[in-house]
Design an enzyme around this catalytic site. Structure first.
Site, PDB file in Angstrom:
ATOM      1  N   HIS A 122       0.874  -1.290   0.059  1.00 48.51           N
ATOM      2  CA  HIS A 122       0.140   0.050   0.016  1.00 48.51           C
ATOM      3  C   HIS A 122       0.852   1.250   0.054  1.00 48.51           C
ATOM      4  CE1 HIS A 122      -4.247   1.374   0.997  1.00 48.51           C
ATOM      5  NE2 HIS A 122      -3.710   2.450   0.646  1.00 48.51           N
ATOM      6  N   GLU A 167      -4.133  -0.335  -5.642  1.00 54.32           N
ATOM      7  CA  GLU A 167      -4.276   0.738  -6.594  1.00 54.32           C
ATOM      8  C   GLU A 167      -2.928   1.152  -7.245  1.00 54.32           C
ATOM      9  OE1 GLU A 167      -6.244   4.300  -4.701  1.00 54.32           O
ATOM     10  OE2 GLU A 167      -7.905   3.190  -4.095  1.00 54.32           O
ATOM     11  N   ASN A 299     -11.785  -0.690  -5.219  1.00 50.71           N
ATOM     12  CA  ASN A 299     -11.877   0.679  -4.211  1.00 50.71           C
ATOM     13  C   ASN A 299     -12.635   1.465  -4.994  1.00 50.71           C
ATOM     14  OD1 ASN A 299      -9.979  -0.734  -2.418  1.00 50.71           O
ATOM     15  ND2 ASN A 299      -8.308   0.804  -3.009  1.00 50.71           N
ATOM     16  N   TYR A 301     -15.366   4.987  -4.872  1.00 56.17           N
ATOM     17  CA  TYR A 301     -15.706   6.145  -3.611  1.00 56.17           C
ATOM     18  C   TYR A 301     -16.697   7.269  -4.379  1.00 56.17           C
ATOM     19  CZ  TYR A 301     -12.110   5.007  -0.399  1.00 56.17           C
ATOM     20  OH  TYR A 301     -11.180   4.295   0.406  1.00 56.17           O
ATOM     21  N   GLU A 360     -12.349  -0.950  -0.312  1.00 54.41           N
ATOM     22  CA  GLU A 360     -12.277   0.329   0.365  1.00 54.41           C
ATOM     23  C   GLU A 360     -13.602   0.919  -0.345  1.00 54.41           C
ATOM     24  OE1 GLU A 360      -9.157   3.041  -0.193  1.00 54.41           O
ATOM     25  OE2 GLU A 360      -7.750   1.397   0.090  1.00 54.41           O
TER      26      GLU A 360
HETATM   27  C1  FCB Z   1      -7.638   5.407  -1.641  1.00 52.48           C
HETATM   28  C2  FCB Z   1      -6.387   4.696  -0.647  1.00 52.48           C
HETATM   29  C3  FCB Z   1      -6.607   4.889   0.539  1.00 52.48           C
HETATM   30  C4  FCB Z   1      -7.184   6.174   1.101  1.00 52.48           C
HETATM   31  C5  FCB Z   1      -8.479   6.194   0.234  1.00 52.48           C
HETATM   32  C6  FCB Z   1      -9.227   7.607   0.658  1.00 52.48           C
HETATM   33  O1  FCB Z   1      -7.098   5.826  -2.993  1.00 52.48           O
HETATM   34  O2  FCB Z   1      -6.142   3.490  -1.265  1.00 52.48           O
HETATM   35  O3  FCB Z   1      -4.970   4.600   1.182  1.00 52.48           O
HETATM   36  O4  FCB Z   1      -6.255   7.078   1.112  1.00 52.48           O
HETATM   37  O5  FCB Z   1      -8.169   6.487  -0.946  1.00 52.48           O
END
Ligand code: FCB
Length: 453
Positions: A122, A167, A299, A301, A360
Site C-alpha cells: 500500500h 491501486e 476501491n 468512492y 475500500e
Molecule cells: C484510496 C487509498 C487509501 C485512502 C483512500 C481515501 O485511494 O487506497 O489509502 O487514502 O483512497
C-alpha cells in the site's frame, strides 16, 4: 422504511487501513526509511507539512485497536505491511522485530475472531529500492517477489487472504507521473515501466504466496470511479474512454489476460510517454501478469463526470448536484451510490473475476466529538447505508461480491492531504491518541450483527 436488506451468509464485513497512514514509529525498532517517509519529510509536499511519523500510533496501540474492532463486531480487517519495516533495505536481511509486529497483530486478530486480509504494497516502498530506480526498474519487481515470500512464509499458516498491490494506477500515475505522491517524480515515460513492473511483480508473487500458504486466496486491488460523460458529445465520450482506460483497463486488462489496451497505448504514444515503445515488456511478461487470481478488490468512492474542455468541443450539458454534504464529501468527491452497482456489474460481467471484494469504500467528514464524546457523523451513516444497499443490488444482479471493507477504521494520514481529511468510523484525537467511536461505527456494528439493515 424500505424492505429489509439481508446479505448472504458469511458475507465478510470489515474495515481497511494502510501501514503508512496509521502506524507511526517510522524509525523504530530497525524499520528502514520508506519513500513516504522521504516524501513527507520534504517541505512543501504535504498539506501543512504533515507526516506519518506518529500518525495513529498504531504500532504502539495495536492491541487497543484490535479490542475496538472486536467491540464493533468486525469480521475482517484489511491492513498493509510496511515493506521497509520487515526488509529495511527492500531485500536481504529481515528485521525480526518488524516481522514480529505483524505476526503478533495477526495472532491478536485471530484471537479476537477477526480474519486478517493482508495488502503487501500500500505504497510505502523501501527508500533504498527507490534509490536503485524504484518501480521503474525490473529489479524492484524481483525484490517484491522475495518480500512476498518472506511474508507468506512467516504468516501464511494463519493468513489466507492476500492482496499484492493497492491501486497500482495511483502509484504509477501520481507517484511517478504527476508527482503528488511519493516518490514525487513527474515523468510519464517513467510511469509506464512503473505500471508494468507493479503488474509483473503481482504476477510473480501470486504463485509464491500460494506455495507458502495452503488454500490461500490471492488478488489485487484496483481503484475504479464511476466515469460518465456529461453529454453525448464526441469529446466527452472520448474523455471517459481515455480516463477510465488509463486508470482501470490499463491494469485490469493485462491481469485478465487481454494485454495492454491498444487505444490507451496510442494515447500514451501521442503524449510522448513511450519514447522507446513498450520495450520494458519482455517476452513472457504478459503471461506472468495474467496468472489467474482468486478475487479482485475494488476501491470505490465517487462518480466522475467528464466534460472535455477542448476549444472546438461539441455542445455539452452538465447537471451538477448541489454542493452540499449529502452529495459531496469533504474530499470534494461526488457521492453516487448507483455508481457502485455500475462498477461492480461492469467489472464482473466484463472480466468474470471468481470473486469480488469492495476493499475500500467510505467518506471524509470532519465531524468532531461533542461534549459527551459522541460523534454524530450522520452524513457518513447515510453514505454507508446507501452504498451497502447498492452493493446488495449488485449481488442480486449476480455479482459474486464476497465482502466489504469500509475505509477506514480510524481517521488517519490522508496522503497529500495530511490530517485534514477524516475517513474513520472511529475519530482520532491526534494530540492525545484517544479514539472516539463515531455514530457510523455504532450503526455499522448493528449492520454486521444483523447481516443487513
Ligand atoms: C484510496 C487509498 C487509501 C485512502 C483512500 C481515501 O485511494 O487506497 O489509502 O487514502 O483512497
Amino acid at each position: 422504511m424500505a424492505n429489509k436488506i439481508i446479505f448472504p451468509d458469511n458475507f465478510v464485513w470489515g474495515t481497511a487501513t494502510a501501514s503508512y497512514q496509521i502506524e507511526g514509529a517510522w524509525n523504530k525498532h530497525g524499520k528502514g526509511e520508506s519513500t513516504w517517509d522521504r516524501f513527507t519529510h520534504t517541505p512543501g509536499k504535504i498539506k501543512n507539512n504533515d507526516t506519518g511519523d506518529i500518525a495513529d500510533d498504531h504500532y504502539r496501540l495495536w492491541k487497543k485497536d484490535i479490542a475496538l474492532m472486536k467491540k464493533l463486531g468486525l469480521k475482517a480487517y484489511r491492513f498493509s505491511i510496511s515493506w521497509p519495516r520487515v526488509l529495511p533495505a527492500g531485500r536481504g536481511k529481515v528485521n525480526q522485530k518488524g516481522l514480529d509486529f505483524y505476526s503478533n497483530l495477526v495472532d491478536g486478530l485471530l484471537k479476537a475472531g477477526i480474519t486478517p486480509f493482508i495488502t503487501l504494497n500500500h505504497w510505502d516502498l523501501p527508500q533504498k529500492l527507490e534509490d536503485e530506480g524504484g518501480w521503474a526498474v525490473r529489479s524492484t519487481a524481483e525484490a517484491f517477489a522475495q518480500y512476498a515470500d518472506v511474508l507468506s512464509r512467516t504468516l501464511g499458516d494463519r493468513v489466507k487472504n492476500w492482496i499484492t498491490h493497492n491501486e497500482p494506477a495511483v502509484v504509477a500515475w501520481m507517484g511517478y507521473g504527476t508527482g503528488q505522491h511519493a516518490p514525487g517524480l513527474t515523468d510519464f515515460s517513467i510511469s509506464l515501466p512503473v505500471a508494468h513492473h507493479l503488474l509483473l511483480s503481482h504476477g510473480w508473487a501470486v504463485p509464491v504466496i500460494r506455495g507458502n500458504s495452503s488454500n490461500a486466496e490471492v488478488g489485487i486491488t484496483l481503484n475504479i470511479p464511476w466515469a460518465v460523460a456529461a453529454s453525448n458529445s464526441r469529446a466527452d465520450l472520448n474523455s471517459v474512454r481515455a480516463d477510465e482506460g488509463r486508470w482501470f483497463r490499463w491494469f485490469a486488462d493485462p491481469v485478465y489476460g487481454r494485454g495492454y489496451p491498444s487505444d490507451i497505448t496510442l494515447d500514451f504514444d501521442k503524449m510522448g510517454a513511450l519514447p522507446n515503445g513498450m520495450n520494458f515488456v519482455q517476452s513472457g511478461d504478459l503471461d506472468v501478469i495474467a496468472t489467474p487470481t482468486d478475487f479482485v478488490g475494488l476501491n470505490y468512492y465517487s462518480r466522475h463526470v467528464h466534460r472535455a474542455e477542448t476549444p472546438n468541443n461539441d455542445p455539452q450539458i452538465v447537471f451538477p448536484k448541489p454542493q452540499n454534504p449529502e452529495h459531496w464529501t469533504e474530499m470534494g468527491w461526488e457521492i453516487e451510490p448507483d455508481g457502485l452497482v455500475g462498477i461492480l456489474c461492469r467489472v464482473y460481467f466484463n472480466y468474470q473475476p471468481r470473486k469480488v471484494y469492495i476493499t475500500e469504500n467510505g467518506a471524509s467528514y470532519s465531524t468532531p466529538p461533542d461534549a459527551k464524546g459522541n460523534v454524530p457523523d450522520i452524513h457518513r451513516v447515510n453514505y454507508l447505508r446507501t452504498h451497502f444497499a447498492a452493493a446488495h443490488r449488485a449481488l442480486q444482479a449476480g455479482v459474486p461480491l464476497a465482502g466489504y471493507f469500509v475505509w477506514s477504521l480510524l481517521d488517519n494520514f490522508e496522503w497529500s492531504h495530511g490530517y485534514s481529511q477524516r475517513f474513520g468510523i472511529v475519530y482520532v484525537d491526534y494530540e492525545t491518541q484517544k479514539r472516539y467511536v463515531k455514530d457510523s461505527a455504532k450503526w455499522y456494528k448493528g449492520v454486521i450483527k444483523k447481516n443487513g439493515f
